[in-house]
Design a protein around this motif. Structure first.
Motif, PDB file in Angstrom:
ATOM      1  N   ILE A  20      35.520   3.906 -26.836  1.00  6.14           N
ATOM      2  CA  ILE A  20      34.677   4.660 -25.905  1.00  6.14           C
ATOM      3  C   ILE A  20      33.976   3.652 -24.997  1.00  6.14           C
ATOM      4  CG2 ILE A  20      32.737   6.260 -25.668  1.00  6.14           C
ATOM      5  CD1 ILE A  20      33.392   7.250 -28.523  1.00  6.14           C
ATOM      6  N   THR A  21      33.974   3.933 -23.700  1.00  8.70           N
ATOM      7  CA  THR A  21      33.329   3.054 -22.724  1.00  8.70           C
ATOM      8  C   THR A  21      32.512   3.901 -21.760  1.00  8.70           C
ATOM      9  OG1 THR A  21      35.219   1.544 -22.833  1.00  8.70           O
ATOM     10  CG2 THR A  21      33.718   1.258 -20.987  1.00  8.70           C
ATOM     11  N   ARG A  22      31.312   3.410 -21.452  1.00  5.46           N
ATOM     12  CA  ARG A  22      30.483   4.087 -20.451  1.00  5.46           C
ATOM     13  C   ARG A  22      29.506   3.079 -19.856  1.00  5.46           C
ATOM     14  NH1 ARG A  22      28.748  10.020 -20.197  1.00  5.46           N
ATOM     15  NH2 ARG A  22      27.103  10.083 -18.652  1.00  5.46           N
ATOM     16  N   GLU A  23      29.301   3.179 -18.557  1.00  5.63           N
ATOM     17  CA  GLU A  23      28.304   2.355 -17.880  1.00  5.63           C
ATOM     18  C   GLU A  23      27.029   3.163 -17.714  1.00  5.63           C
ATOM     19  OE1 GLU A  23      29.662   0.548 -14.262  1.00  5.63           O
ATOM     20  OE2 GLU A  23      31.464  -0.250 -15.234  1.00  5.63           O
ATOM     21  N   PHE A  24      25.900   2.439 -17.742  1.00  3.57           N
ATOM     22  CA  PHE A  24      24.582   3.060 -17.621  1.00  3.57           C
ATOM     23  C   PHE A  24      23.748   2.303 -16.595  1.00  3.57           C
ATOM     24  CE2 PHE A  24      25.962   4.226 -21.849  1.00  3.57           C
ATOM     25  CZ  PHE A  24      25.470   5.502 -22.032  1.00  3.57           C
ATOM     26  N   ALA A  25      22.846   3.027 -15.937  1.00  2.96           N
ATOM     27  CA  ALA A  25      21.832   2.409 -15.092  1.00  2.96           C
ATOM     28  C   ALA A  25      20.709   1.963 -16.025  1.00  2.96           C
ATOM     29  CB  ALA A  25      21.331   3.386 -14.044  1.00  2.96           C
ATOM     30  N   ALA A  26      21.005   0.913 -16.783  1.00  2.00           N
ATOM     31  CA  ALA A  26      20.091   0.417 -17.814  1.00  2.00           C
ATOM     32  C   ALA A  26      20.406  -1.042 -18.059  1.00  2.00           C
ATOM     33  CB  ALA A  26      20.281   1.200 -19.110  1.00  2.00           C
ATOM     34  N   THR A  27      19.471  -1.733 -18.664  1.00  2.00           N
ATOM     35  CA  THR A  27      19.741  -3.101 -19.077  1.00  2.00           C
ATOM     36  C   THR A  27      20.430  -3.088 -20.439  1.00  2.00           C
ATOM     37  OG1 THR A  27      17.636  -3.354 -20.238  1.00  2.00           O
ATOM     38  CG2 THR A  27      17.674  -3.920 -17.871  1.00  2.00           C
ATOM     39  N   ARG A  28      21.039  -4.195 -20.761  1.00  2.02           N
ATOM     40  CA  ARG A  28      21.649  -4.345 -22.079  1.00  2.02           C
ATOM     41  C   ARG A  28      20.595  -4.147 -23.168  1.00  2.02           C
ATOM     42  NH1 ARG A  28      24.267 -10.012 -23.752  1.00  2.02           N
ATOM     43  NH2 ARG A  28      22.083 -10.544 -23.913  1.00  2.02           N
ATOM     44  N   GLU A  29      19.391  -4.639 -22.922  1.00  3.68           N
ATOM     45  CA  GLU A  29      18.296  -4.516 -23.894  1.00  3.68           C
ATOM     46  C   GLU A  29      17.901  -3.056 -24.118  1.00  3.68           C
ATOM     47  OE1 GLU A  29      18.659  -8.505 -22.374  1.00  3.68           O
ATOM     48  OE2 GLU A  29      18.285  -6.653 -21.242  1.00  3.68           O
ATOM     49  N   LEU A  31      19.923  -0.424 -23.810  1.00  6.30           N
ATOM     50  CA  LEU A  31      20.982   0.201 -24.607  1.00  6.30           C
ATOM     51  C   LEU A  31      20.888  -0.220 -26.068  1.00  6.30           C
ATOM     52  CD1 LEU A  31      24.144   0.080 -22.316  1.00  6.30           C
ATOM     53  CD2 LEU A  31      22.605   2.004 -22.770  1.00  6.30           C
ATOM     54  N   PHE A  32      20.622  -1.495 -26.300  1.00  3.43           N
ATOM     55  CA  PHE A  32      20.471  -1.987 -27.667  1.00  3.43           C
ATOM     56  C   PHE A  32      19.310  -1.264 -28.358  1.00  3.43           C
ATOM     57  CE2 PHE A  32      18.484  -4.962 -30.678  1.00  3.43           C
ATOM     58  CZ  PHE A  32      19.553  -5.189 -31.538  1.00  3.43           C
ATOM     59  N   ARG A  33      18.181  -1.160 -27.674  1.00  4.67           N
ATOM     60  CA  ARG A  33      17.009  -0.482 -28.246  1.00  4.67           C
ATOM     61  C   ARG A  33      17.315   0.981 -28.556  1.00  4.67           C
ATOM     62  NH1 ARG A  33      11.815   1.425 -25.445  1.00  4.67           N
ATOM     63  NH2 ARG A  33      10.541   1.957 -27.235  1.00  4.67           N
ATOM     64  N   ALA A  34      18.033   1.658 -27.681  1.00  4.10           N
ATOM     65  CA  ALA A  34      18.384   3.071 -27.897  1.00  4.10           C
ATOM     66  C   ALA A  34      19.259   3.248 -29.140  1.00  4.10           C
ATOM     67  CB  ALA A  34      19.093   3.631 -26.674  1.00  4.10           C
ATOM     68  N   HIS A  35      19.965   2.202 -29.538  1.00  5.62           N
ATOM     69  CA  HIS A  35      20.836   2.258 -30.720  1.00  5.62           C
ATOM     70  C   HIS A  35      20.178   1.727 -31.990  1.00  5.62           C
ATOM     71  CE1 HIS A  35      23.928   2.987 -27.706  1.00  5.62           C
ATOM     72  NE2 HIS A  35      24.660   3.458 -28.688  1.00  5.62           N
ATOM     73  N   THR A  36      19.039   1.070 -31.860  1.00  4.59           N
ATOM     74  CA  THR A  36      18.401   0.487 -33.044  1.00  4.59           C
ATOM     75  C   THR A  36      17.042   1.085 -33.369  1.00  4.59           C
ATOM     76  OG1 THR A  36      17.516  -1.339 -31.697  1.00  4.59           O
ATOM     77  CG2 THR A  36      19.615  -1.722 -32.864  1.00  4.59           C
ATOM     78  N   ASP A  37      16.408   1.746 -32.419  1.00  7.78           N
ATOM     79  CA  ASP A  37      15.116   2.401 -32.658  1.00  7.78           C
ATOM     80  C   ASP A  37      15.401   3.819 -33.150  1.00  7.78           C
ATOM     81  OD1 ASP A  37      12.856   4.180 -32.120  1.00  7.78           O
ATOM     82  OD2 ASP A  37      11.967   2.507 -31.024  1.00  7.78           O
ATOM     83  N   PRO A  38      15.025   4.147 -34.389  1.00  3.57           N
ATOM     84  CA  PRO A  38      15.389   5.461 -34.941  1.00  3.57           C
ATOM     85  C   PRO A  38      14.817   6.644 -34.179  1.00  3.57           C
ATOM     86  CG  PRO A  38      13.826   4.343 -36.378  1.00  3.57           C
ATOM     87  CD  PRO A  38      14.237   3.349 -35.329  1.00  3.57           C
ATOM     88  N   VAL A  39      13.625   6.515 -33.630  1.00  3.10           N
ATOM     89  CA  VAL A  39      13.024   7.615 -32.878  1.00  3.10           C
ATOM     90  C   VAL A  39      13.833   7.886 -31.610  1.00  3.10           C
ATOM     91  CG1 VAL A  39      10.951   8.385 -31.648  1.00  3.10           C
ATOM     92  CG2 VAL A  39      10.732   7.200 -33.849  1.00  3.10           C
ATOM     93  N   LEU A  40      14.189   6.825 -30.896  1.00  2.46           N
ATOM     94  CA  LEU A  40      14.991   6.989 -29.687  1.00  2.46           C
ATOM     95  C   LEU A  40      16.386   7.505 -30.025  1.00  2.46           C
ATOM     96  CD1 LEU A  40      14.054   3.726 -27.762  1.00  2.46           C
ATOM     97  CD2 LEU A  40      13.219   6.052 -27.328  1.00  2.46           C
ATOM     98  N   PHE A  41      17.019   6.926 -31.044  1.00  5.72           N
ATOM     99  CA  PHE A  41      18.367   7.323 -31.433  1.00  5.72           C
ATOM    100  C   PHE A  41      18.430   8.824 -31.732  1.00  5.72           C
ATOM    101  CE2 PHE A  41      21.859   7.815 -34.470  1.00  5.72           C
ATOM    102  CZ  PHE A  41      22.889   7.153 -33.814  1.00  5.72           C
TER     103      PHE A  41
END
Length: 160
Positions: A20-29, A31-41
């Protein structure tokens, strides 16, 4: 203005892998936070029609996780282990508890594209072509697209 991008979902013809591939108007940081912070996830994962409850979340190398998605009162539980967690990559296992023998090995890459854009690439290796094809036929595409659209809105709103 946020530019919405398409998600590409591909099945490898030689190995039982879903990419799966997708680009976002976001920084790498982000995206990483969205995958590691349980509240955001929990806020973005999965289809719009469901809610997600985090049961356990230890996003570090050697940690583990478990979450439950609820759709129309029916619960679907998932769990796994974080094998490696670093700012540019996560390696983890993924198990749908309704199919406990179907453990996938997932790798997520967070690529910095510059100018406040990043690409998320994921690869899920499953145990057979039959399992891979069942994933693809399960409706996962809708859930993936709806989840990523929620994530894009959260990034645009400054929640991530």
């Amino acid at each position: 203005m946020t530019r919405t991008t398409e998600t590409t979902i591909e099945a490898d013809r030689d190995v039982p892998i879903v990419r799966i591939t997708r680009e976002f108007a976001a920084t790498r940081e982000q995206l990483f936070r969205a995958h590691t912070d349980p509240v955001l996830f929990a806020r973005w994962i999965g289809p719009d029609a469901g809610d997600t409850r985090i049961e356990h979340w230890d996003a570090r190398t050697g940690g583990s996780w478990r979450f439950v998605s609820v759709h129309d009162g029916v619960e679907f539980a998932f769990h796994g282990c974080f094998h490696e967690v670093r700012p540019d990559r996560i390696v983890q296992t993924f198990t749908f508890e309704g199919e406990p023998d179907g453990v996938a090995l997932e790798t997520l890459w967070f690529d910095d594209l510059g100018d406040g854009r990043a690409r998320l690439r994921t690869q899920s290796l499953v145990d057979s072509f039959e399992s891979r094809d069942a994933w693809l036929a399960s409706g996962m595409e809708g859930g993936v697209n709806e989840g990523y659209a929620k994530l894009e809105r959260m990034i645009a709103d400054g929640a991530v």
